[in-house]
Design a protein around this motif. Structure first.
Motif, PDB file in Angstrom:
ATOM      1  N   LYS A 171       0.884  -1.092   0.196  1.00 25.80           N
ATOM      2  CA  LYS A 171       0.322   0.079  -0.247  1.00 25.80           C
ATOM      3  C   LYS A 171       0.947   0.919   0.087  1.00 25.80           C
ATOM      4  N   ALA A 172       0.645   2.389  -0.697  1.00 26.66           N
ATOM      5  CA  ALA A 172       1.504   3.261  -1.056  1.00 26.66           C
ATOM      6  C   ALA A 172       1.908   4.329   0.802  1.00 26.66           C
ATOM      7  N   TYR A 173       0.861   3.710   1.661  1.00 23.35           N
ATOM      8  CA  TYR A 173       1.025   4.512   2.563  1.00 23.35           C
ATOM      9  C   TYR A 173       1.829   3.970   3.700  1.00 23.35           C
ATOM     10  N   ASP A 174       2.105   2.696   3.086  1.00 26.10           N
ATOM     11  CA  ASP A 174       3.539   1.808   3.516  1.00 26.10           C
ATOM     12  C   ASP A 174       4.400   1.770   2.678  1.00 26.10           C
ATOM     13  N   SER A 175       4.924   2.703   1.812  1.00 24.66           N
ATOM     14  CA  SER A 175       6.729   2.498   1.259  1.00 24.66           C
ATOM     15  C   SER A 175       7.578   2.348   1.511  1.00 24.66           C
TER      16      SER A 175
END
Length: 302
Positions: free
Chosen positions: A78-82
């Protein structure tokens, strides 16, 4: 050549299967021994259902905390975990390791490009649709296509595509990735929040009752893109959204799937980014802002 997949969800599993079917060695990077045991119980195979056909694709698995070197990395978290995910495996990256980011949203790609400037880095978008039926069991919902382009000079010197991606049977296109990222962002911002809040598949947005809201939403997104110097499509965004809704009528957006599973959504990296850029340019985006607040409120209650 050996690709490691960071983010073994639906999209990560789909491309692990596609790489494996192209004869490329693949390892999934998993967070826990329990996940590795789940894969072992399936004889270390990914199951990919496409209509009546089911492919069983051998893959290996490693824990993120393992110490083996990584020469090729596909990031589908997920983008927020990048940022945190990349930091967790940074010590394992070999000099010159190729990195491909295949994710929703916008902004995190450029942040990672700054942090990992010494490695060849590409970004990509995909219109493939896939559903996770069970751990490591996937169902293809739409073949789609994938567009990839270099994010830095180190990648451009390596070639338009990372190693091995020209071998996929799936359609992979070298592209101007900046424009492609904005196009995917615009489509996601138009479709994902609405379908998630309505709890309905993409095709339901074609109903006349949603046209005024969808029209205003697309106009706001186009205005923000224009202020950022981005030309989206040759035709109006609304036309593009309606076509995609028709072509993927039975598909459930990733944000709707996140809601259904009780997971955090990528609303901040999609609609949140649109609203932040609107604020930066002094633009009003009331429809986008309303959707952003509604999704944030709902996921906060989950």
């Amino acid at each position: 050549m050996h690709w490691h997949i960071l983010g073994a969800g639906a999209i990560g599993g789909l491309f692990a299967a596609r790489l494996g079917l192209a004869g490329i060695d693949v390892s999934l990077l998993l967070r826990s021994p329990q996940r590795r045991e789940q894969l072992k119980q399936q004889a270390n195979r990914l199951s990919l259902q496409d209509g009546d056909r089911v492919e069983e694709v051998p893959v290996s698995a490693e824990l993120i905390d393992d110490q083996g070197p990584i020469s090729h990395l596909l990031v589908t978290t997920k983008a927020y975990d990048s940022a945190a995910a990349m930091e967790s495996i940074a010590s394992r990256l070999q000099p010159g390791a190729q990195i491909l980011l295949l994710q929703n949203g916008y902004g995190h790609q450029q942040q990672i490009a700054q942090t990992f400037a010494n490695w060849p880095l590409w970004a990509g978008i995909t219109t493939s649709g896939v559903r996770r039926l069970a751990p490591f069991q996937l169902k293809l919902a739409g073949e789609g296509e994938t567009r990839i382009g270099p994010l830095n000079q180190a990648a451009a010197l390596c070639g338009a595509l990372p190693d091995g991606w020209h071998r996929l049977k799936h359609r992979v296109i070298a592209t101007d990735i900046e424009r492609a990222l904005w196009q995917k962002l615009a489509i996601n911002a138009a479709i994902n929040p609405l379908t998630a809040l309505l709890d309905r598949p993409n095709g339901d947005l074609l109903e006349a009752q949603y046209r005024p809201q969808l029209t205003a939403l697309c106009q706001e997104i186009e205005a923000v893109a224009s202020a950022c110097g981005q030309s989206l499509f040759d035709n109006p965004l609304l036309d593009q959204v309606l076509k995609i809704a028709e072509d993927t009528a039975e598909n459930r957006s990733s944000m709707l799937e996140d809601f259904s599973a009780g997971r955090r959504t990528e609303i901040d990296q999609i609609t949140g980014f649109i609203c932040a850029e609107a604020d930066r340019h002094g633009l009003e985006t009331p429809v986008n802002r309303e959707l952003l607040n509604a999704v944030v409120y709902r996921q906060g209650r989950a």
